[in-house]
Write an enzyme that holds these catalytic residues in place. Structure first.
Site, PDB file in Angstrom:
ATOM      1  N   HIS A  82       0.848  -1.194   0.000  1.00  0.00           N
ATOM      2  CA  HIS A  82       0.000   0.000   0.000  1.00  0.00           C
ATOM      3  C   HIS A  82       0.875   1.231   0.000  1.00  0.00           C
ATOM      4  O   HIS A  82       1.904   1.277   0.654  1.00  0.00           O
ATOM      5  CB  HIS A  82      -0.919   0.010   1.226  1.00  0.00           C
ATOM      6  N   ASP A 161     -13.794   3.135   7.123  1.00  0.00           N
ATOM      7  CA  ASP A 161     -12.788   3.831   6.314  1.00  0.00           C
ATOM      8  C   ASP A 161     -13.366   4.227   4.966  1.00  0.00           C
ATOM      9  O   ASP A 161     -13.071   5.310   4.455  1.00  0.00           O
ATOM     10  CB  ASP A 161     -11.531   2.969   6.113  1.00  0.00           C
ATOM     11  N   ARG A 168     -12.831  12.667   4.180  1.00  0.00           N
ATOM     12  CA  ARG A 168     -11.539  13.354   4.372  1.00  0.00           C
ATOM     13  C   ARG A 168     -11.078  14.001   3.078  1.00  0.00           C
ATOM     14  O   ARG A 168     -10.490  15.075   3.076  1.00  0.00           O
ATOM     15  CB  ARG A 168     -10.477  12.358   4.867  1.00  0.00           C
ATOM     16  N   SER A 183      -6.687   4.548   8.422  1.00  0.00           N
ATOM     17  CA  SER A 183      -7.304   4.277   7.130  1.00  0.00           C
ATOM     18  C   SER A 183      -6.586   3.132   6.411  1.00  0.00           C
ATOM     19  O   SER A 183      -7.200   2.138   5.986  1.00  0.00           O
ATOM     20  CB  SER A 183      -7.251   5.563   6.292  1.00  0.00           C
ATOM     21  N   LYS A 187      -7.994  -1.213   6.324  1.00  0.00           N
ATOM     22  CA  LYS A 187      -8.289  -1.943   5.074  1.00  0.00           C
ATOM     23  C   LYS A 187      -7.346  -3.124   4.902  1.00  0.00           C
ATOM     24  O   LYS A 187      -7.742  -4.203   4.507  1.00  0.00           O
ATOM     25  CB  LYS A 187      -8.028  -1.101   3.826  1.00  0.00           C
TER      26      LYS A 187
HETATM   27  N1  URA Z   1      -4.164   5.850   1.575  1.00  0.00           N
HETATM   28  C1  URA Z   1      -5.208   5.436   2.317  1.00  0.00           C
HETATM   29  O1  URA Z   1      -5.738   4.350   2.095  1.00  0.00           O
HETATM   30  N2  URA Z   1      -5.644   6.212   3.281  1.00  0.00           N
HETATM   31  C2  URA Z   1      -5.085   7.401   3.564  1.00  0.00           C
HETATM   32  O2  URA Z   1      -5.530   8.067   4.472  1.00  0.00           O
HETATM   33  C3  URA Z   1      -3.997   7.851   2.785  1.00  0.00           C
HETATM   34  C4  URA Z   1      -3.552   7.035   1.784  1.00  0.00           C
END
Ligand code: URA
Length: 445
Positions: A82, A161, A168, A183, A187
């Site tokens: 990620h 999220d 956000r 966040s 996930k």
């Molecule tokens: N990627 C995400 O999934 N969440 C964030 O807050 C920033 C980047």
């Protein structure tokens, strides 16, 4: 409990207890706490932050706002990657099929564009028909069959999220370490992985613009992942200028296809191999990063990574003709070129400005339900360090929105800086963070 009191408590810089955080998160998912109160809570958190314990608890509650998937029936060490978000950051698209082609299962749950940064989901959805909204059953079936699946959050996976991320994005509350950590990790921990590689961006186009802040974020992410029993490795990588030459949903998908044909830009290929190499190591298919990177390179060169991507697109409903023939994709009504004002060198490119310009061209959102134009974007022709002549094309922008064109071409031109001497080149990968601490990169791999 009274939400106003909880917002006030956070606004005054106090730590919220687990039950108080739960009240906000559960209420938001159920719809009993409205957007405007959550926006206010987010802004208070942006200014006041969270303690380490509070961040961990926030993440845990976000994670358990939905199902936590169990992929134990699928053989192999499941590894995902990620990114904290960048401009031109299409790495997930080539990386996931490459790693899967190396025999490491990659169950990937991604986000949409956030702030000035693009999102993997929007890029995948630029492929006509590609479904990112698979059910959990479909998700499990695809990863079992292909060793690869790429979806967005469903209403079952980290739904808190899913809602909060979109909020956000439009309330200027993205650049906040506990909110980013909660966040990303909610996930990732929900998707059934065993290990995780994180690409923590730093620089002008990142949410964390200084190395110190990025390091703080990387440490928070690694600590949460490790605390939840997942091997987690973070890389801090440079995001001063965009990655590759394409910024925008389809143009980045097209550039990713080029990467899978071993014809991608050097920076995108390098980062893909470093992150992919580490995923292959964590997945138990290589014992050193060099070996992992070599396996990734081989998967590109022997065509198996491209085949894996085609299989994924087909399986998730996308039109593979565009993967085989990207040149057939529709093109924007307006294609405007931007030229260099002087002879010399490009000394820097402000990726934040370019990310914001792509939103204006139609490639991103300023309201939760904005519809994206997948064709909109910017193609860079010159990057930092390149020599230019006055009048030479440095970038091209593409849009259907003629009203925005004049202002945005000026904005894109202003994002470039020029000088008479070539700038010092910055390394792309700066350091590596894991449970053992922080080390500079490249290390003695
Ligand atoms: N990627 C995400 O999934 N969440 C964030 O807050 C920033 C980047």
């Amino acid at each position: 409990m009274n939400v106003v009191e909880l917002i006030r408590k956070k606004r005054n810089g106090l730590e919220l207890a687990s039950a108080e955080l739960r009240y906000i998160i559960e209420g938001y998912v159920k719809g009993t706490v409205p957007d405007y109160q959550v926006s206010s809570f987010l802004m208070a958190t942006y200014f006041r932050g969270m303690t380490k314990d509070e961040t961990r608890e926030f993440t845990r509650l976000m994670l358990h706002s939905g199902d936590v998937l169990d992929l134990q029936s699928i053989p192999g060490v499941k590894v995902d990657k990620h990114s904290t978000g960048g401009v031109g950051d299409k790495i997930s698209l080539p990386l996931a099929p490459i790693v899967a082609a190396c025999g490491v299962p990659v169950p990937m749950i991604s986000g949409r564009g956030l702030g000035h940064t693009g999102g993997t989901l929007d890029k995948l959805e630029s492929i006509p028909g590609f479904r990112t909204d698979l059910s959990i059953e479909e998700y499990k079936a695809v990863i079992a069959d292909l060793g690869l699946v790429m979806i967005g959050q469903t209403k079952e996976i980290a739904p808190a999220d899913k809602k909060m991320y979109a909020l956000r994005d439009v309330t200027a509350t993205v650049e906040c370490i506990p909110l980013i950590a909660g966040s990303i990790m909610s996930k990732k921990l929900a998707e059934g992985i065993d290990a995780l590689v994180l690409d923590v961006k730093t620089g002008r186009g990142a949410f964390m613009q200084t190395y110190e802040r990025s390091l703080e974020l990387a440490k928070a992410l690694v600590e949460i992942g490790t605390g939840f029993g997942k091997r987690t490795v973070g890389f801090i990588t440079n995001m001063d200028q965009p990655l590759g030459y394409a910024i925008g949903n389809w143009v980045e998908t097209e550039e990713s296809i080029a990467c899978l044909h071993d014809a991608g830009p050097a920076d995108v290929m390098e980062l893909t191999y470093v992150l992919g190499g580490m995923m292959v190591v964590l997945g138990g298919k290589a014992s050193t990063l060099d070996e992992g990177m070599a396996r990734c390179r081989a998967a590109v060169q022997n065509g198996s990574a491209f085949e894996k991507f085609v299989a994924l697109v087909q399986r998730q409903g996308g039109d593979v003709s565009y993967i085989h023939h990207p040149e057939r994709y529709p093109v924007s009504r307006h294609r405007e070129t931007i030229t260099a004002p002087q002879d010399g060198f490009v000394t820097s490119i402000d990726s934040l400005e370019l990310g914001l310009s792509v939103i204006g061209l139609g490639g991103g959102r300023t309201a939760v339900d904005d519809i994206i134009d997948p064709k909109a974007g910017i193609l860079l022709k010159k990057k930092a360090g390149d020599a230019v002549r006055a009048g030479e094309v440095i970038a091209e922008c593409r849009t259907d929105n003629s009203a925005a064109l004049e202002t945005l071409t000026k904005r894109i031109a202003a994002a470039y800086s020029f000088g008479t001497e070539a700038p010092k080149t910055e390394p792309l990968v700066l350091s590596i963070v894991d449970a053992d601490g922080v080390r500079p990169f490249p290390l003695n791999r």
